[in-house]
Design a protein around this motif. Structure first.
Motif, mmCIF file in Angstrom:
data_model
loop_
_atom_site.group_PDB
_atom_site.id
_atom_site.type_symbol
_atom_site.label_atom_id
_atom_site.label_comp_id
_atom_site.label_asym_id
_atom_site.label_seq_id
_atom_site.Cartn_x
_atom_site.Cartn_y
_atom_site.Cartn_z
ATOM 1 N N MET A 58 -2.175 5.997 -5.044
ATOM 2 C CA MET A 58 -1.288 4.919 -5.491
ATOM 3 C C MET A 58 -2.003 3.971 -6.438
ATOM 4 O O MET A 58 -1.438 3.484 -7.407
ATOM 5 C CB MET A 58 -0.780 4.139 -4.293
ATOM 6 C CG MET A 58 0.225 4.914 -3.497
ATOM 7 S SD MET A 58 1.144 3.801 -2.450
ATOM 8 C CE MET A 58 2.737 4.570 -2.468
ATOM 9 N N ILE A 89 -1.880 5.116 -9.873
ATOM 10 C CA ILE A 89 -0.592 4.930 -10.555
ATOM 11 C C ILE A 89 -0.376 3.450 -10.907
ATOM 12 O O ILE A 89 -0.023 3.119 -12.021
ATOM 13 C CB ILE A 89 0.579 5.390 -9.658
ATOM 14 C CG1 ILE A 89 0.434 6.872 -9.318
ATOM 15 C CG2 ILE A 89 1.915 5.142 -10.341
ATOM 16 C CD1 ILE A 89 1.512 7.388 -8.376
ATOM 17 N N PHE A 90 -0.587 2.574 -9.927
ATOM 18 C CA PHE A 90 -0.175 1.180 -10.100
ATOM 19 C C PHE A 90 -1.233 0.312 -10.764
ATOM 20 O O PHE A 90 -0.909 -0.606 -11.507
ATOM 21 C CB PHE A 90 0.216 0.564 -8.745
ATOM 22 C CG PHE A 90 1.411 1.224 -8.113
ATOM 23 C CD1 PHE A 90 2.487 1.617 -8.904
ATOM 24 C CD2 PHE A 90 1.463 1.447 -6.759
ATOM 25 C CE1 PHE A 90 3.591 2.222 -8.337
ATOM 26 C CE2 PHE A 90 2.567 2.057 -6.173
ATOM 27 C CZ PHE A 90 3.634 2.448 -6.967
ATOM 28 N N LYS A 94 -0.670 -6.660 -11.204
ATOM 29 C CA LYS A 94 0.620 -6.264 -11.772
ATOM 30 C C LYS A 94 1.436 -7.473 -12.196
ATOM 31 O O LYS A 94 2.647 -7.371 -12.425
ATOM 32 C CB LYS A 94 1.428 -5.366 -10.827
ATOM 33 C CG LYS A 94 0.821 -3.978 -10.703
ATOM 34 C CD LYS A 94 1.801 -2.911 -10.299
ATOM 35 C CE LYS A 94 2.748 -2.461 -11.374
ATOM 36 N NZ LYS A 94 2.123 -1.763 -12.496
ATOM 37 N N VAL A 113 3.063 -2.621 -4.663
ATOM 38 C CA VAL A 113 3.516 -1.986 -3.417
ATOM 39 C C VAL A 113 2.550 -0.889 -3.003
ATOM 40 O O VAL A 113 1.661 -0.506 -3.750
ATOM 41 C CB VAL A 113 4.903 -1.315 -3.536
ATOM 42 C CG1 VAL A 113 5.995 -2.284 -3.296
ATOM 43 C CG2 VAL A 113 5.051 -0.572 -4.825
ATOM 44 N N GLY A 114 2.780 -0.363 -1.808
ATOM 45 C CA GLY A 114 1.992 0.759 -1.350
ATOM 46 C C GLY A 114 0.909 0.367 -0.365
ATOM 47 O O GLY A 114 0.145 1.212 0.090
ATOM 48 N N ASP A 162 13.617 -1.536 -11.650
ATOM 49 C CA ASP A 162 12.217 -1.115 -11.720
ATOM 50 C C ASP A 162 12.087 0.298 -11.130
ATOM 51 O O ASP A 162 12.500 0.534 -10.000
ATOM 52 C CB ASP A 162 11.384 -2.112 -10.895
ATOM 53 C CG ASP A 162 9.898 -1.888 -11.024
ATOM 54 O OD1 ASP A 162 9.485 -0.724 -11.187
ATOM 55 O OD2 ASP A 162 9.158 -2.873 -10.950
ATOM 56 N N LYS A 181 9.758 1.709 -9.833
ATOM 57 C CA LYS A 181 8.967 1.765 -8.596
ATOM 58 C C LYS A 181 9.884 1.819 -7.372
ATOM 59 O O LYS A 181 9.462 2.199 -6.295
ATOM 60 C CB LYS A 181 8.064 0.536 -8.482
ATOM 61 C CG LYS A 181 6.819 0.604 -9.331
ATOM 62 C CD LYS A 181 5.699 -0.286 -8.806
ATOM 63 C CE LYS A 181 6.048 -1.740 -8.681
ATOM 64 N NZ LYS A 181 6.093 -2.478 -9.928
ATOM 65 N N GLN A 237 7.866 6.809 -5.522
ATOM 66 C CA GLN A 237 6.480 6.407 -5.799
ATOM 67 C C GLN A 237 6.133 5.056 -5.173
ATOM 68 O O GLN A 237 5.047 4.880 -4.654
ATOM 69 C CB GLN A 237 6.243 6.335 -7.315
ATOM 70 C CG GLN A 237 6.259 7.662 -8.011
ATOM 71 C CD GLN A 237 7.683 8.185 -8.242
ATOM 72 O OE1 GLN A 237 8.667 7.528 -7.931
ATOM 73 N NE2 GLN A 237 7.774 9.394 -8.771
ATOM 74 N N GLY A 238 7.050 4.105 -5.282
ATOM 75 C CA GLY A 238 6.724 2.751 -4.834
ATOM 76 C C GLY A 238 7.020 2.526 -3.369
ATOM 77 O O GLY A 238 6.292 1.808 -2.686
ATOM 78 N N PHE A 277 5.137 3.461 -13.920
ATOM 79 C CA PHE A 277 5.338 2.765 -12.660
ATOM 80 C C PHE A 277 4.553 1.479 -12.570
ATOM 81 O O PHE A 277 3.528 1.290 -12.927
ATOM 82 C CB PHE A 277 4.984 3.678 -11.491
ATOM 83 C CG PHE A 277 5.938 4.841 -11.397
ATOM 84 C CD1 PHE A 277 7.201 4.660 -10.860
ATOM 85 C CD2 PHE A 277 5.594 6.073 -11.888
ATOM 86 C CE1 PHE A 277 8.086 5.717 -10.797
ATOM 87 C CE2 PHE A 277 6.478 7.128 -11.815
ATOM 88 C CZ PHE A 277 7.725 6.963 -11.281
#
Lengths: 346, 393
Positions: free
Chosen positions: A80, A83-84, A152, A158-159, B129, B131, B135-136, B393
């Motif tokens: 994650m 990705i984020f 972000k 999130v995550g 969004d 996300k 994924q989110g 994302f």
């Protein structure tokens, strides 16, 4: 310190009793109790600085944010993170630690930051120091809102593994309580409280007021940071806005309501606000009384909470505990023999 | 005093312990609404929630879903992310099979995470969004929104192809993630079409801090070759549009769904030359008769028009879920999710909707373009973006 042990025991029992509500209550009540425990960690953290030094801080939400995000950089699952937050440093991207490790990272990062900014803040007194903490909060908020690569920015992160459960939250609350207790009744805590009552006299007696304030500031920042870490891993999501004015004023309100000058005040205030808020929440969704249907009143909680706080402070301007520590009824006389002087802060 | 305190504690403990759980009976199925009923997000959730209830009425009138009547339970998130998770726990505790959450990622995600943990479908009405998906949040999270990147690309193509504009000024509001994403995708697509010089200049403000945008207006005025202003504002948008118009800037302006509705027009009387991309026209002249029928039914039930077309997303949440339930012939989350993930250009009220196991948001959907002329909205057609950049994302 030994004379105050009953206070510690009473407060621990109180925390465990509330925690038991979560064990036997509905899933919703469980969430409310965990939320209250996290708030308790914040408020105890605040009271370590505010209660002992007498300086109001509006800036501690920043340490919750610093703790929460620095922990999240390490606790987010590696896939994650890529990705984020792909622009995190490589060693952060490839490391993953659990909640305990995250909490340690968060607390240490916040403590280091507090030690740096604290040097400036403890040089000031009274309202000037408070405004300086508010300015600090605004700085951290702006930086975090724009540091896209780290937080972000205005989007949310999130995550986060949802690992804050009742046991973890209760454990953290008791840990915070013990830390606050040990500091408050240590000679350093007592010296700092002396400076709260009369700064000039304390300085004249050789108390290193600024150094002690800094110590309290750093410890309280670390405790509040742990609360921030728990909050993030309770909701599974972090947004910069979670750690701003609302966070600040709600936690301060809990402390003031309970009584700023005592540790018992922090505990009683937090639980009182959480309890009233939950009862009002239940009432606000509508109910029936004597066959009369009372319609749902969204927003009742906010107004009701404000009115309750106002009423409590009218009756007890020094907070529910009146600035004293809870103690066993038969010990009360001796424990409360210390006269309470006119207070400048509360 | 101490005694009083203990007494209070015992009383409040007793109050807490009283459970008030109402479980769904065998011939009903429950849909939960952990949405904002109070606080600043409430106006954004009001329309979608009302429209979702309308959709539930329609289904119940036709005999229900798989023979069961749909009932709804609501819990107030108080526009607070933490309370959102509590509200979701509350409605799930009351037996909700599916939840519809807030029209925003930050405020909807905590509730959706709770539903995900309990393996229940969580639909956001209009969180734009990407996300908000596998994924989110997790494989049970879907959003009925059209992704902001699609809206930005659509507006760029509309400006270039339909209106023939070649030079754009981009004015961004950095307060909300939606705005940033909208402006970025507009810029990217417009520069592809008109070349890099097509973007004359870019400026930004933050609606959280800046009540006046005088410096940005000066910057707009310093250019005399602007064909169109791309305005990515949301909160207090009316006030900023007024400042721009009051400064004598009459160039056409483009905006996304955040400027839908006529509630803000009071701030800018007789506004002209303003284009808005939206889910549909709430003014009764949408190219799609289904949308007009929805608006009429909404007015019948609630006595007023929907404030914005966002309400349509709430209607479609129920439409989509009910359709998936029918196809799965079951309320089981795994079965319903499998059907949702097979959605391919399903004709829902908000437009053709597709999902896949990886993508739980739509990018290819057409949107209705509205033109505001002398303070009146007019639908000028339905458009979709030819090329949308990849989801980030």
């Amino acid at each position: 310190m030994r004379a105050a042990i009953p206070t510690l025991v009473i407060l621990v029992v109180m925390i465990l009793a509330v925690s038991l509500l979560g064990v036997f209550g509905s899933p919703l009540l469980l969430r409310v109790v965990i939320g209250a425990m996290i708030n308790l960690v914040v408020v105890i953290g605040l009271s370590i600085f505010i209660g002992n030094s007498g300086i109001l801080s509006f800036g501690h939400a920043s340490f919750a944010a610093i703790g929460a995000y620095s922990a999240a950089w390490f606790t987010l699952p590696i896939t994650m993170k890529k990705i984020f937050l792909p622009s995190l440093p490589a060693f952060v991207l490839s490391t993953q630690v659990g909640l305990a490790g995250g909490a340690a990272i968060g607390a240490v990062t916040a403590a280091i930051t507090a030690a740096v900014i604290g040097v400036v803040i403890v040089r000031l007194s009274g309202i000037a120091a408070s405004i300086a903490t508010l300015a600090w909060l605004a700085i951290v908020h702006s930086v975090f809102s724009n540091a896209e690569a780290l937080t972000k920015g205005t989007s949310s992160l999130v995550g986060l593994p949802i690992e804050t459960n009742l046991f973890v939250a209760t454990f953290a609350a008791i840990l915070a309580l013990v830390v606050a207790f040990l500091f408050r009744f240590s000679r350093y805590g007592l010296m700092l409280q002396a400076s709260r009552e009369d700064e000039a006299a304390a300085l004249a007696s050789g108390i290193p007021v600024r150094q002690l304030r800094l110590v309290a500031f750093v410890i309280s920042a670390a405790v509040v940071a742990i609360a921030g870490v728990l909050k993030g891993h309770f909701l599974g999501i972090l947004a910069v806005g979670q750690f701003y004015l609302e966070f600040t004023f709600l936690s301060l309100a809990m402390l003031v309501l309970g009584g700023m000058r005592s540790l018992s005040g922090a505990v009683v205030g937090t639980f009182a606000v959480a309890g009233i808020a939950e009862i009002l929440r239940i009432l606000s969704s509508g109910f029936e009384i004597f066959g009369l249907e009372v319609v749902a009143m969204p927003g009742l909680r906010e107004i009701g909470l404000a009115i309750m706080m106002l009423l409590i402070l009218l009756v007890r301007p020094m907070g529910i505990t009146n600035g004293r520590e809870l103690t066993l009824p038969w010990k009360r006389k001796t424990a409360n023999e210390l006269p309470i002087t006119n207070d400048r802060t509360g | 005093m101490m005694k009083d305190l203990y007494k209070t504690m015992i009383v409040s403990t007793a109050l807490f312990a009283a459970p008030g759980m109402a479980h769904a009976t065998d011939d009903t199925v429950t849909v939960g609404f952990p949405v904002a009923l109070s606080g600043f997000v409430a106006p954004y959730d009001d329309g979608p929630r009302k429209a979702a209830l309308l959709a539930i009425d329609n289904i119940n009138a036709e005999g229900g879903l798989l023979g069961k009547k749909i009932v709804s339970v609501e819990a107030d998130t108080k526009s607070d992310p933490g309370e959102g998770a509590n509200a979701a726990t509350d409605v799930l505790g009351k037996g909700a099979t599916m939840v519809m959450v807030t029209c925003d990622f930050d405020f909807g995600a905590p509730a959706a995470l709770v539903a995900q943990a309990q393996n229940k479908i969580a639909f956001s009405s209009c969180a734009a969004d990407p996300k908000f998906g596998a994924q989110g949040i997790g494989n049970n999270a879907y959003t009925m929104a059209t992704a902001s990147i699609a809206q930005g690309a659509l507006l760029a193509e509309f400006a270039y192809n339909e209106l023939g504009f070649r030079k754009a000024f981009v004015l961004n509001d950095l307060q909300v993630e939606y705005n940033k994403s909208l402006c970025n995708s507009f810029q990217e697509r417009f520069a592809e079409l008109a070349g890099a010089e097509g973007i004359v200049d870019v400026d930004a403000y933050n609606a959280g801090n800046d009540t006046s945008i005088a410096p940005q207006i000066t910057r707009i005025k310093s250019h005399d070759d602007i064909d169109v202003i791309m305005f990515c504002g949301a909160i207090n948008g009316g006030s900023y549009v007024r400042q721009i118009r009051a400064a004598g800037i009459d160039e056409p302006m483009l905006a996304g769904e955040s400027m839908d509705g006529s509630y803000w027009l009071e701030a800018v009387p007789d506004l002209s030359n303003f284009y808005v991309a939206t889910y549909g026209s709430i003014f009764g002249d949408d190219p799609d008769p289904e949308v007009n029928a929805f608006v009429t039914k909404f007015k019948e039930k609630y006595g007023e028009l929907p404030v914005t077309a966002h309400s349509m997303t709430g209607y479609s949440v129920i439409e989509a879920w009910a359709e998936a339930v029918k196809r799965a012939n079951s309320f089981d989350t795994d079965a319903v999710r499998a059907e949702l993930d097979k959605f391919s250009d399903e004709p829902l009220l908000v437009g053709e909707t597709s999902f896949s196991p990886d993508i739980h948001i739509n990018t290819g959907r057409p949107m209705t373009m509205l033109e505001i002329e002398n303070g009146k909205h007019k639908a000028i057609g339905s458009f979709s973006a030819e090329k949308v950049s990849d989801i980030k994302f």
